[in-house]
Design a protein around this motif. Structure first.
Motif, PDB file in Angstrom:
ATOM      1  N   THR A  79      18.428  17.678  51.028  1.00  0.00           N
ATOM      2  CA  THR A  79      17.578  16.663  50.417  1.00  0.00           C
ATOM      3  C   THR A  79      16.441  16.366  51.381  1.00  0.00           C
ATOM      4  O   THR A  79      16.675  15.919  52.506  1.00  0.00           O
ATOM      5  CB  THR A  79      18.359  15.376  50.121  1.00  0.00           C
ATOM      6  OG1 THR A  79      19.485  15.681  49.301  1.00  0.00           O
ATOM      7  CG2 THR A  79      17.480  14.357  49.419  1.00  0.00           C
TER       8      THR A  79
ATOM      9  N   ILE B 175      21.475   8.781  50.970  1.00  0.00           N
ATOM     10  CA  ILE B 175      22.380   9.862  50.592  1.00  0.00           C
ATOM     11  C   ILE B 175      23.807   9.352  50.692  1.00  0.00           C
ATOM     12  O   ILE B 175      24.226   8.830  51.741  1.00  0.00           O
ATOM     13  CB  ILE B 175      22.222  11.087  51.518  1.00  0.00           C
ATOM     14  CG1 ILE B 175      20.749  11.437  51.724  1.00  0.00           C
ATOM     15  CG2 ILE B 175      23.025  12.269  50.984  1.00  0.00           C
ATOM     16  CD1 ILE B 175      20.037  11.881  50.513  1.00  0.00           C
TER      17      ILE B 175
ATOM     18  N   VAL C 296      22.052  10.793  45.436  1.00  0.00           N
ATOM     19  CA  VAL C 296      20.816  10.341  46.068  1.00  0.00           C
ATOM     20  C   VAL C 296      20.333   9.105  45.333  1.00  0.00           C
ATOM     21  O   VAL C 296      20.229   9.105  44.104  1.00  0.00           O
ATOM     22  CB  VAL C 296      19.736  11.445  46.034  1.00  0.00           C
ATOM     23  CG1 VAL C 296      18.409  10.922  46.551  1.00  0.00           C
ATOM     24  CG2 VAL C 296      20.184  12.655  46.843  1.00  0.00           C
TER      25      VAL C 296
END
Length: 376
Positions: free
Chosen positions: A259, A268, A239
């Motif tokens: 996430t 991502i 991330v």
């Protein structure tokens, strides 16, 4: 649910006109009330006063904002019914033939988790910070590690200290099952660690990036730095942010790495998959593929705010969260119950209180040592 409806159901119970499920609600609460060693000291006036207070408080909870609602409406209503039933039974106990032993049974239960973390320093030594005194914990080559007044870990570069050059030192903060913790990294980034999680990070960020490694779950409030992106590596993905608020759930025993973005922008990277998500979206990495969907962010960060939050969750999802927070094991006898759970409840209650709530959805269990056994 209006209190008149609850009173009507109580009357139907007294007249034998309830379903098996309604009967179970009433009789369960009756037994709970009768095992209270203070029960027999209550007067009729006190019981009537408590009855009205219980109704007012619980009816308020049902109509309050979602964060105050402990579980779906039908369960909250059931609690009202059971309180009424208990008080009704006490008012009429001279007519009730059954008796209950005066001695309370020993009930095995699991207390909720608390602030616990083990800090591993660059030399491999470990510090249990929940036992450490407030103030200086260690000195990592000119960077002071402190335990703050509110129990957090913080890092501060000591002015004039001779910092090691060309050598990056790393620390790891790890929470056990039944633990959680909060720390502030050297760049000002704040990290909340959920139970059974760890984050590895440099004592002092240097170079062109700020990189940390995560296992389990954490919520990040990243300090903005336009020149040095912040990167979190976890369970097959990376991330990348400049400064934002987001949550990563990367437990090994969950079906996907999730996430969830609350503020800013996040990228991502998972192999050849690259996705950028916006606030209110969640990226899920599953079987090497990344999908993005709009979600209720409250569900993702409920743990940080002191709640369990479920949205059509199956029993496996619920029990995995309970095992981590209450440091217990779970076992299934026979087939796994096919039930869906939606609602929110405080993480400050005991495990048995949550299990009793689940029992209203016909989840049967017994406690065997440190194991919750889900039975047919």
């Amino acid at each position: 649910m209006h209190k008149n409806n609850a009173e009507d159901l109580l009357r139907r119970y007294h007249n034998g006109q309830v379903s098996e499920e309604e009967k179970a609600w009433v009789e369960t609460w009756y037994l709970h009330m009768k095992t209270d060693d203070q029960t027999d000291e209550l007067t009729d006036d006190v019981m009537e006063h408590d009855r009205q207070q219980s109704l007012d408080a619980l009816l308020h909870d049902i109509n309050a904002p979602r964060h105050t609602r402990l579980w779906p409406r039908f369960v909250a209503a059931a609690v009202i019914i059971m309180i009424l039933a208990g008080i009704y039974a006490l008012n009429h106990r001279q007519k009730t033939p059954q008796t209950v032993a005066a001695t309370k049974p020993v009930v095995h239960d699991f207390a909720p988790g608390s602030n616990k973390v083990i800090l591993t320093l660059s030399n491999g030594s470990k510090v249990e910070l929940n036992d450490a005194k407030k103030g200086k914990v260690a000195d990592e080559s000119g960077t002071l590690i402190n335990k703050t007044a509110d129990g957090q870990i913080s890092y501060a570069k000591q002015e004039g200290a001779d910092h090691l050059k060309n050598q990056q030192l790393f620390n790891t903060a790890a929470t056990p099952r039944g633990g959680q913790y909060q720390l502030v990294l050297a760049d000002g980034t704040r990290v909340w660690l959920n139970a059974a999680s760890s984050v590895k990070y440099p004592v002092e960020f240097s170079g062109s990036e700020r990189k940390v490694e995560l296992t389990g779950e954490a919520y990040f409030e990243v300090a903005h730095d336009q020149k040095r992106p912040f990167r979190v590596v976890s369970n097959g993905q990376r991330v990348e942010v400049l400064g934002t608020h987001f949550n990563i759930n990367a437990y090994d025993n969950e079906q996907a790495v999730k996430t969830t973005l609350l503020q800013g922008s996040v990228r991502i990277v998972a192999g050849a998959n690259i996705k950028t998500i916006k606030p209110g979206e969640q990226a899920q990495l599953k079987h090497g593929q990344v999908t993005v969907n709009a979600v209720d962010t409250d569900e993702a960060v409920a743990w940080k705010n002191g709640f369990f939050n479920f949205n059509d969750a199956d029993i496996g999802t619920v029990m995995r969260q309970l095992t981590r927070w209450y440091d217990l094991e779970v076992k299934y006898e026979g087939s796994i119950p096919q039930r869906q759970f939606t609602g929110e409840i405080s993480r400050n209650v005991t495990a048995r209180q949550i299990l009793d709530i689940l029992s209203f959805k016909k989840i049967h269990y017994r406690i065997d040592g440190n194991t919750i056994v889900i039975t047919p």
